[in-house]
Design an enzyme around this catalytic site. Sequence first.
Site: not given
Length: 270
Positions: A223, A193, A127
Amino acid sequence: MTRARRQTLRLALIGWGAISRRIAALLAGASDIGIVAVGVRNAAGAADIPAGARLVTDPQALAGLDLDLVVEAAGREAVALWGEAALTHAAAVAVASTSAFCDTALLDRLLETAQAHGSQLLIPPGALAGIDGIAAASLLPLDAVVHRIVKPPEAWRGTAAEGLVALDGLTRPATFFSGTAREAASRFPQNANVAVISALAGIGLDRTRVELVADPAAGGNGHQLSVRGAFGKLDLAIENRPLATNPKSSEMTALGLVRLIENRIRPLVR
């Protein structure tokens, strides 16, 4: 001299959950990519696999399929179950469930298998954005990598976060974990993850710092990466839409895997 290039990439997907289904939907109609197999543990939940694909439940059934690429998106346990067979019978294997690499012995075993069979173990961007920059920067010494993961409270439900923060009624961001990438991915394999990806690109699982945040104002899965080293400074933020069928994963995870797949066959790699 013109080098021969296979006209159709032969692809196998391990897992038939939200990510694999999204990959298949995004690749539908691609004439140069064929999903020839779907590997699952339980065949009962995979009745609607792509037309022409073979449903397999035994990793050794990958033998003889002449695979160019295997993409795993079935959870941490699947990496140990399918990884060695996939690297033995395919030219390359992309692992989405990178939290499995918190097990150093497993990672070493997979790398040994890849070396023995001339195959490649691929780490997708997940991602994230900017992973290529971190990997390039790591050619010189890196001082610090901090990875902050911010998701809405509902994305943390059903995880260890429920024992660390009251997800109901949050009115402000709550940082409920701060530690290494190895710790984060081990304790929160569904949500953190991706921290393994930034760690393996940079300074490793035990030096990369991770912060996990539940934020009621978050519009998606966010993020924030901060990297410092001899190359200079890198600061990056991305907010992803959650996958419609699984809020713990991001749409970008599937998109990154599709890009990785396309780059194995298309003449322009980007």
